[in-house]
Write a protein that holds these residues in place. Sequence first.
Motif, PDB file in Angstrom:
ATOM      1  N   LEU A 120      -1.272  -5.425   9.179  1.00  0.00           N
ATOM      2  CA  LEU A 120      -0.771  -6.070   8.106  1.00  0.00           C
ATOM      3  C   LEU A 120      -1.424  -5.419   6.906  1.00  0.00           C
ATOM      4  O   LEU A 120      -1.042  -5.142   5.806  1.00  0.00           O
ATOM      5  N   VAL A 121      -2.824  -5.239   7.096  1.00  0.00           N
ATOM      6  CA  VAL A 121      -3.512  -4.744   5.987  1.00  0.00           C
ATOM      7  C   VAL A 121      -3.194  -3.350   6.022  1.00  0.00           C
ATOM      8  O   VAL A 121      -3.080  -2.721   4.761  1.00  0.00           O
ATOM      9  N   THR A 122      -2.944  -2.601   6.989  1.00  0.00           N
ATOM     10  CA  THR A 122      -2.585  -1.129   6.813  1.00  0.00           C
ATOM     11  C   THR A 122      -1.178  -1.126   5.967  1.00  0.00           C
ATOM     12  O   THR A 122      -0.890  -0.430   5.189  1.00  0.00           O
ATOM     13  N   ALA A 123      -0.134  -2.188   6.450  1.00  0.00           N
ATOM     14  CA  ALA A 123       1.083  -1.921   6.072  1.00  0.00           C
ATOM     15  C   ALA A 123       0.960  -2.225   4.258  1.00  0.00           C
ATOM     16  O   ALA A 123       1.646  -1.415   3.755  1.00  0.00           O
ATOM     17  N   SER A 124       0.074  -3.165   3.805  1.00  0.00           N
ATOM     18  CA  SER A 124      -0.161  -3.508   2.550  1.00  0.00           C
ATOM     19  C   SER A 124      -0.585  -2.208   2.109  1.00  0.00           C
ATOM     20  O   SER A 124      -0.079  -1.967   0.610  1.00  0.00           O
ATOM     21  N   LYS A 125      -1.607  -1.591   2.448  1.00  0.00           N
ATOM     22  CA  LYS A 125      -2.212  -0.556   1.815  1.00  0.00           C
ATOM     23  C   LYS A 125      -1.099   0.769   1.483  1.00  0.00           C
ATOM     24  O   LYS A 125      -0.912   1.359   0.670  1.00  0.00           O
ATOM     25  N   VAL A 126      -0.298   0.929   2.671  1.00  0.00           N
ATOM     26  CA  VAL A 126       0.501   2.197   2.648  1.00  0.00           C
ATOM     27  C   VAL A 126       1.796   1.580   1.619  1.00  0.00           C
ATOM     28  O   VAL A 126       2.071   2.690   0.706  1.00  0.00           O
ATOM     29  N   LEU A 127       2.061   0.469   1.623  1.00  0.00           N
ATOM     30  CA  LEU A 127       3.218   0.075   0.538  1.00  0.00           C
ATOM     31  C   LEU A 127       2.578   0.156  -1.039  1.00  0.00           C
ATOM     32  O   LEU A 127       3.263   0.545  -1.904  1.00  0.00           O
ATOM     33  N   ALA A 128       1.186  -0.130  -1.245  1.00  0.00           N
ATOM     34  CA  ALA A 128       0.589  -0.080  -2.623  1.00  0.00           C
ATOM     35  C   ALA A 128       0.637   1.211  -2.734  1.00  0.00           C
ATOM     36  O   ALA A 128       0.921   1.695  -3.809  1.00  0.00           O
ATOM     37  N   ALA A 129       0.317   2.222  -1.894  1.00  0.00           N
ATOM     38  CA  ALA A 129       0.029   3.694  -2.125  1.00  0.00           C
ATOM     39  C   ALA A 129       1.413   4.120  -2.581  1.00  0.00           C
ATOM     40  O   ALA A 129       1.547   5.079  -3.732  1.00  0.00           O
ATOM     41  N   LEU A 130       2.421   3.856  -1.716  1.00  0.00           N
ATOM     42  CA  LEU A 130       3.698   4.157  -2.163  1.00  0.00           C
ATOM     43  C   LEU A 130       4.272   3.939  -3.371  1.00  0.00           C
ATOM     44  O   LEU A 130       4.695   4.643  -4.221  1.00  0.00           O
ATOM     45  N   ASN A 131       4.204   2.352  -3.929  1.00  0.00           N
ATOM     46  CA  ASN A 131       4.500   2.182  -4.884  1.00  0.00           C
ATOM     47  C   ASN A 131       3.736   2.613  -6.191  1.00  0.00           C
ATOM     48  O   ASN A 131       4.601   3.309  -7.265  1.00  0.00           O
ATOM     49  N   GLN A 132       2.597   2.942  -6.191  1.00  0.00           N
ATOM     50  CA  GLN A 132       1.808   3.736  -7.239  1.00  0.00           C
ATOM     51  C   GLN A 132       2.281   5.066  -7.292  1.00  0.00           C
ATOM     52  O   GLN A 132       2.351   5.340  -8.457  1.00  0.00           O
TER      53      GLN A 132
END
Length: 166
Positions: free
Chosen positions: A145-157
């Motif tokens: 879940l932490v990894t998924a959040s990190k990936v989605l935050a990077a994609l959004n940015q």
Amino acid sequence: MFANLFPSSHKDDIIDVMIDRGAAMYEILEFVRPIVLNSARVVEAQIREHGWTVGSRAVVSVLFNLEPVTVPQIATELSLARQNVQRHVDELINLGHGQTRTNPKHRRSVLVELTPEGREVFEQVHARELETLASLASSCNDDELVTASKVLAALNQDIAAKIPGT
């Protein structure tokens, strides 16, 4: 593009890796749209009794976390047009869940905040949301879940950085 960086024997491998990475990102983004739409439907059903829409729920969340703020600040936080945010703020005020007060830093841009009732309703709604969310994706562990959040935050940015005019 990579002709000068890699020997010709490795150039095709690098391009294949880039295509695979692009395909992986595309696949992730294909999951996002239905998640957003289905989440909005669930949220809307849960907040309807309070007179809120999905948009006003988002505004309430910003107010809960950042209040008092101006409408332009809320718009920036949500990546929405100021006029749309103003409409949601007006709805919240009419419901007795939001209020404005004078902004000492800017005469024409009032500060928006939740009323005690709006704060209480948000706390109830948010507690119910967290309870529901805790039961989702049970096949994923906390690290995933932490990894998924990190990936989605990077994609959004990175995607936001490609918006023309920003």
